[in-house]
Design an enzyme around this catalytic site. Structure first.
Site, PDB file in Angstrom:
ATOM      1  N   TYR A 198       0.809  -1.210   0.000  1.00 38.07           N
ATOM      2  CA  TYR A 198       0.000   0.000   0.000  1.00 38.07           C
ATOM      3  C   TYR A 198       0.851   1.273   0.000  1.00 38.07           C
ATOM      4  CZ  TYR A 198      -3.916  -3.079   1.270  1.00 38.07           C
ATOM      5  OH  TYR A 198      -4.874  -4.066   1.298  1.00 38.07           O
ATOM      6  N   LYS A 203       3.999 -15.364   3.680  1.00 43.75           N
ATOM      7  CA  LYS A 203       4.026 -16.220   2.490  1.00 43.75           C
ATOM      8  C   LYS A 203       5.493 -16.492   2.149  1.00 43.75           C
ATOM      9  CE  LYS A 203       1.652 -18.411  -0.731  1.00 43.75           C
ATOM     10  NZ  LYS A 203       0.876 -19.627  -0.376  1.00 43.75           N
ATOM     11  N   ASP A 237      -2.521 -18.463   3.301  1.00 49.56           N
ATOM     12  CA  ASP A 237      -3.655 -19.248   2.827  1.00 49.56           C
ATOM     13  C   ASP A 237      -4.126 -20.227   3.897  1.00 49.56           C
ATOM     14  OD1 ASP A 237      -1.148 -20.344   2.441  1.00 49.56           O
ATOM     15  OD2 ASP A 237      -1.563 -21.163   0.461  1.00 49.56           O
ATOM     16  N   ASP A 295      -5.260  -6.767   6.163  1.00 46.77           N
ATOM     17  CA  ASP A 295      -6.479  -6.155   5.654  1.00 46.77           C
ATOM     18  C   ASP A 295      -7.492  -7.235   5.295  1.00 46.77           C
ATOM     19  OD1 ASP A 295      -8.355  -4.471   4.539  1.00 46.77           O
ATOM     20  OD2 ASP A 295      -7.057  -3.681   2.983  1.00 46.77           O
ATOM     21  N   ASP A 343     -10.921  -8.664   7.757  1.00 50.73           N
ATOM     22  CA  ASP A 343     -12.285  -8.619   7.227  1.00 50.73           C
ATOM     23  C   ASP A 343     -12.909 -10.011   7.220  1.00 50.73           C
ATOM     24  OD1 ASP A 343     -12.161  -5.916   6.918  1.00 50.73           O
ATOM     25  OD2 ASP A 343     -12.230  -5.910   4.734  1.00 50.73           O
TER      26      ASP A 343
END
Length: 377
Positions: free
Chosen positions: A142, A188, A220, A244, A248
């Site tokens: 970001y 990851k 994952d 993020d 959620d």
């Protein structure tokens, strides 16, 4: 008597509606505890673009720098989707986080016993869910440079330094020490160099926290664990984009995005906001759930102003309201009486003003009360 300065940024969509109810609860706390809050509103996001042509105008920047804490609603407006990046509401939000240096985003998730019906997960998977997601907030994709588009190619840069990883991991380890002493670090590392650095740094830091059990997990797998075995997660720490997405996803455990608060902490004023977005389709209809914004007030009091007792009073009022059947449309079941945004805010504010009473449900959300001190400050 000390006066606490709060910069209020209602934002866009349902932001002004839910923040209005958060302010109602602040007023109730002021009356009950004799507190003085100087809360003044400033534009941000699409609202600021409309009045100043900038999603984070100069006046708002100065106000948040000088505040003791910042209370934010939500930003976003589809009408500006085609605007240049510098005029997009989300650009203002990213700039706000960078301006305040709030690198550690705390997102607690607990399931109230009365709301198990609101989640699509089976009740047996929700029992005992009490987790905290610590999201790195000012690095990663970001913010990384270079970024942009050249000759039909889009570029975003994923960049982290060891220092950035260490400071947010330290917040997570410290929080875990006040909870169940388990930390799940999500990355990851089988694919990304930044994740390999992340894992190496967190592993090295773990030596300073021998009382905390550290586990590494690919993102994952973490996503699957949050819905298949969420009660086994205590504190989860991860980088910006993964955090993020996962936070959620975790909202489904509580039944609605409208239920959840967040605190973003750094070296200066903290930034406190509900986790939901601006939801423009709900704006102006008096149907948005203000509980996330009201619970955010509790985090602001505890982590931004050091007022633990009033914070606990807010959490008790929310728990008692839910126990007694108060529902907005997003968390209502068959036969429930549905309240609007204002009515729910008024109901919780009235409970805040009342003397303490025993509650059949857990009176205070364990995940918010057990975040520990302002670890990032």
């Amino acid at each position: 008597m000390k006066q606490y300065t709060i910069a209020v940024l209602p934002g866009d969509g349902i932001g002004p509606e839910v923040i209005g109810q958060a302010r109602r609860v602040l007023d109730a706390l002021a009356a009950r505890y004799g507190l003085r809050f100087a809360a003044r509103e400033y534009p941000v996001g699409a609202a600021a673009v409309r009045v100043a042509g900038d999603p984070l105008p100069h006046g708002t920047r100065e106000a948040v720098r000088q505040a003791d804490a910042v209370l934010l609603g939500a930003v976003g407006d589809p009408a500006l989707d085609g605007e240049p990046r510098q005029r997009r509401p989300e650009t203002g939000l990213l700039a706000l986080r960078a301006l305040l240096g709030v690198y550690a985003n705390l997102r607690p998730v607990a399931v109230h016993p009365a709301l198990m019906h609101a989640s699509p997960l089976k009740p047996e998977r929700l029992t005992g869910v009490d987790l905290l997601i610590v999201r790195e907030l000012t690095g990663g994709l970001y913010y990384g440079e270079p970024r942009g588009r050249v000759d039909g190619t889009a570029i975003n840069t994923l960049r982290y330094s060891a220092a950035e990883v260490e400071r947010v991991a330290r917040v997570a380890f410290t929080a875990a020490q006040t909870r169940r002493r388990r930390l799940l670090s999500v990355d990851k590392a089988n694919v990304l160099e930044t994740s390999q650095l992340w894992r190496e740094t967190v592993t090295r830091l773990a030596a300073e926290f021998p009382d905390v059990t550290l586990e590494h997990c690919y993102v994952d797998t973490a996503a699957m664990r949050l819905v298949s075995a969420p009660s086994g997660v205590d504190v989860l720490v991860t980088e910006n984009m993964f955090g993020d997405i996962l936070s959620d996803e975790a909202a489904v455990l509580a039944g609605s995005l409208g239920m959840l608060p967040s605190a973003s902490l750094g070296p200066g004023p903290g930034l406190f906001e509900p986790v939901h977005g601006s939801a423009p389709d709900l704006a102006g209809r008096d149907v948005a759930n203000p509980i996330g914004a009201i619970a955010t007030v509790a985090l602001l009091l505890r982590h931004g102003l050091g007022l633990a007792e009033p914070a606990a009073a807010v959490e008790r009022a929310i728990a008692l309201a839910l126990e007694r059947g108060a529902r907005t449309a997003d968390i209502a079941g068959p036969g429930d009486q549905v309240m609007g945004t204002r009515e729910m805010g008024q109901h919780i504010a009235a409970l805040v003003r009342q003397p303490e009473r025993p509650s059949l449900a857990t009176a205070v959300s364990a995940s918010t009360q057990r975040l520990g001190g302002s670890a990032a400050r």
